[in-house]
Design a protein around this motif. Structure first.
Motif, PDB file in Angstrom:
ATOM      1  N   GLY A   1       9.524  -0.068  -8.123  1.00 25.23           N
ATOM      2  CA  GLY A   1      10.379   1.038  -7.753  1.00 25.23           C
ATOM      3  C   GLY A   1       9.603   2.288  -7.384  1.00 25.23           C
ATOM      4  N   ALA A   2      10.144   3.074  -6.460  1.00 26.26           N
ATOM      5  CA  ALA A   2       9.533   4.335  -6.047  1.00 26.26           C
ATOM      6  C   ALA A   2       9.567   5.337  -7.191  1.00 26.26           C
ATOM      7  CB  ALA A   2      10.260   4.900  -4.831  1.00 26.26           C
ATOM      8  N   GLU A   3       8.496   6.131  -7.294  1.00 30.95           N
ATOM      9  CA  GLU A   3       8.359   7.187  -8.293  1.00 30.95           C
ATOM     10  C   GLU A   3       8.474   6.650  -9.716  1.00 30.95           C
ATOM     11  OE1 GLU A   3      10.598  10.726  -7.518  1.00 30.95           O
ATOM     12  OE2 GLU A   3      10.154  10.695  -5.378  1.00 30.95           O
ATOM     13  N   GLN A   4       8.029   5.411  -9.902  1.00 29.73           N
ATOM     14  CA  GLN A   4       7.995   4.828 -11.241  1.00 29.73           C
ATOM     15  C   GLN A   4       6.562   4.491 -11.629  1.00 29.73           C
ATOM     16  OE1 GLN A   4      10.884   1.522 -11.319  1.00 29.73           O
ATOM     17  NE2 GLN A   4      12.206   2.882 -12.476  1.00 29.73           N
ATOM     18  N   PHE A   5       6.319   4.458 -12.921  1.00 26.04           N
ATOM     19  CA  PHE A   5       5.035   4.088 -13.505  1.00 26.04           C
ATOM     20  C   PHE A   5       5.181   2.642 -13.957  1.00 26.04           C
ATOM     21  CE2 PHE A   5       1.681   5.762 -16.789  1.00 26.04           C
ATOM     22  CZ  PHE A   5       0.922   4.616 -16.602  1.00 26.04           C
TER      23      PHE A   5
ATOM     24  N   MET B   1      -0.346   5.023  -6.053  1.00 25.68           N
ATOM     25  CA  MET B   1      -1.683   4.783  -6.579  1.00 25.68           C
ATOM     26  C   MET B   1      -1.728   3.444  -7.294  1.00 25.68           C
ATOM     27  SD  MET B   1      -2.877   8.550  -8.057  1.00 25.68           S
ATOM     28  CE  MET B   1      -4.486   7.919  -8.576  1.00 25.68           C
ATOM     29  N   LEU B   2      -2.726   2.635  -6.961  1.00 31.72           N
ATOM     30  CA  LEU B   2      -2.975   1.362  -7.624  1.00 31.72           C
ATOM     31  C   LEU B   2      -4.233   1.523  -8.470  1.00 31.72           C
ATOM     32  CD1 LEU B   2      -2.629  -1.005  -4.507  1.00 31.72           C
ATOM     33  CD2 LEU B   2      -0.801  -0.199  -6.008  1.00 31.72           C
ATOM     34  N   LEU B   3      -4.165   1.202  -9.742  1.00 32.97           N
ATOM     35  CA  LEU B   3      -5.314   1.342 -10.636  1.00 32.97           C
ATOM     36  C   LEU B   3      -5.557   0.046 -11.379  1.00 32.97           C
ATOM     37  CD1 LEU B   3      -3.394   4.229 -11.041  1.00 32.97           C
ATOM     38  CD2 LEU B   3      -5.687   4.933 -11.730  1.00 32.97           C
ATOM     39  N   ASP B   4      -6.802  -0.429 -11.330  1.00 37.78           N
ATOM     40  CA  ASP B   4      -7.167  -1.699 -11.948  1.00 37.78           C
ATOM     41  C   ASP B   4      -7.950  -1.433 -13.227  1.00 37.78           C
ATOM     42  OD1 ASP B   4      -7.719  -4.315 -12.527  1.00 37.78           O
ATOM     43  OD2 ASP B   4      -8.628  -4.799 -10.595  1.00 37.78           O
TER      44      ASP B   4
ATOM     45  N   ILE C   1       4.332  10.702  -7.905  1.00 30.10           N
ATOM     46  CA  ILE C   1       3.482   9.624  -7.401  1.00 30.10           C
ATOM     47  C   ILE C   1       3.908   8.308  -8.045  1.00 30.10           C
ATOM     48  CG2 ILE C   1       1.122   8.737  -7.270  1.00 30.10           C
ATOM     49  CD1 ILE C   1       0.134  11.617  -7.401  1.00 30.10           C
ATOM     50  N   THR C   2       4.083   7.283  -7.236  1.00 29.55           N
ATOM     51  CA  THR C   2       4.363   5.951  -7.758  1.00 29.55           C
ATOM     52  C   THR C   2       3.060   5.338  -8.262  1.00 29.55           C
ATOM     53  OG1 THR C   2       6.163   5.667  -6.174  1.00 29.55           O
ATOM     54  CG2 THR C   2       5.285   3.675  -7.185  1.00 29.55           C
ATOM     55  N   LEU C   3       3.060   4.798  -9.471  1.00 29.21           N
ATOM     56  CA  LEU C   3       1.862   4.235 -10.085  1.00 29.21           C
ATOM     57  C   LEU C   3       2.059   2.758 -10.384  1.00 29.21           C
ATOM     58  CD1 LEU C   3       1.225   7.047 -12.720  1.00 29.21           C
ATOM     59  CD2 LEU C   3      -0.102   6.693 -10.643  1.00 29.21           C
TER      60      LEU C   3
END
Length: 234
Positions: free
Chosen positions: A25-29, A155-158, A184-186
């Motif tokens: 979903g947009a604007e979700q963590f 943002m995609l974080l590994d 920011i969508t995370l």
């Protein structure tokens, strides 16, 4: 924001993800969880177009990403922070940040740096230090800050907490939560499942390249199968 449909992806001839379908979903963590080898990092790389796609679809707000070069995907407002090799060790903290601001106007750089140092005060105190000498937590903060400077919508974080002490990991998660509050969508791949479930909105659990669970963080913590197979006992 991101819709994955019947995605099969991997490396060379090896398939890791198998007919995977899910949506973020947009604007979700969102947290992507699962044991080692379940396909978490493969999913991040498939979104960015840096591994082998055997079939399926990845769409950003309805726009197909499969087949696009990575730099074009990044140009759509997606920032990717890999687990390793995510900063330039030989440059100072400030030089790393200046590289992250290279596409901004001189006026915008001043405002962006001021805002960034309010969000990441430790980087202001370390600005003249060689990045390779930073602690693990400072290293991750710098990598996240560089990604933030591109003003991404996603943002995609590994594995942002990999190798960090528990207290430092919580500090990193807190910064991510604050970025989420900026709109920011995370999407975060994470091994520290119980910790990140205290911060994220929704959770996805992968197992052997397929979706084993999808729901809110609270639902994930209450799902008996997920607890049994991945989260373990309390």
């Amino acid at each position: 924001m991101i819709t994955v449909h019947n995605l099969t992806a991997g490396y060379g001839k090896l398939e890791i993800l198998q007919d995977l379908s899910l949506s973020f979903g947009a604007e979700q963590f969102s947290a992507v969880l699962g044991p080692n080898g379940s396909g978490k990092s493969t999913l991040m790389k498939a979104i960015m177009g840096i591994n082998t796609i055997f079939g399926g679809s990845v769409q950003l707000a309805g726009r197909e990403l499969i087949g696009m070069p990575t730099e074009a995907i990044a140009g759509l407002g997606i920032a990717y922070v890999p687990q390793r090799e995510n900063i330039f060790d030989e440059l100072t903290v400030l030089e790393n940040l200046q590289l992250g601001m290279r596409s901004l106007s001189p006026e915008r750089r001043v405002a962006a740096l001021k805002e960034l140092l309010e969000l990441f005060p430790i980087l202001g105190r370390r600005r003249g230090q060689r990045a390779g000498l930073l602690s693990g937590g400072e290293h991750q903060m710098l990598a996240i800050a560089i990604a933030w400077l591109s003003r991404p919508q996603l943002m995609l974080l590994d594995e942002p907490s990999a190798g960090l002490a528990p207290a430092v990991a919580l500090e990193v998660f807190g910064v991510l939560q604050e970025l989420g509050q900026q709109g920011i969508t995370l999407i975060v791949v994470e091994q520290n499942a119980r910790r990140i479930l205290q911060y994220c909105d929704q959770a996805f659990v992968l197992r052997e390249g397929q979706l084993a669970f999808q729901g809110t963080a609270a639902e994930c913590l209450g799902d008996e199968e997920t607890i049994k197979w991945y989260l373990g006992v309390h």
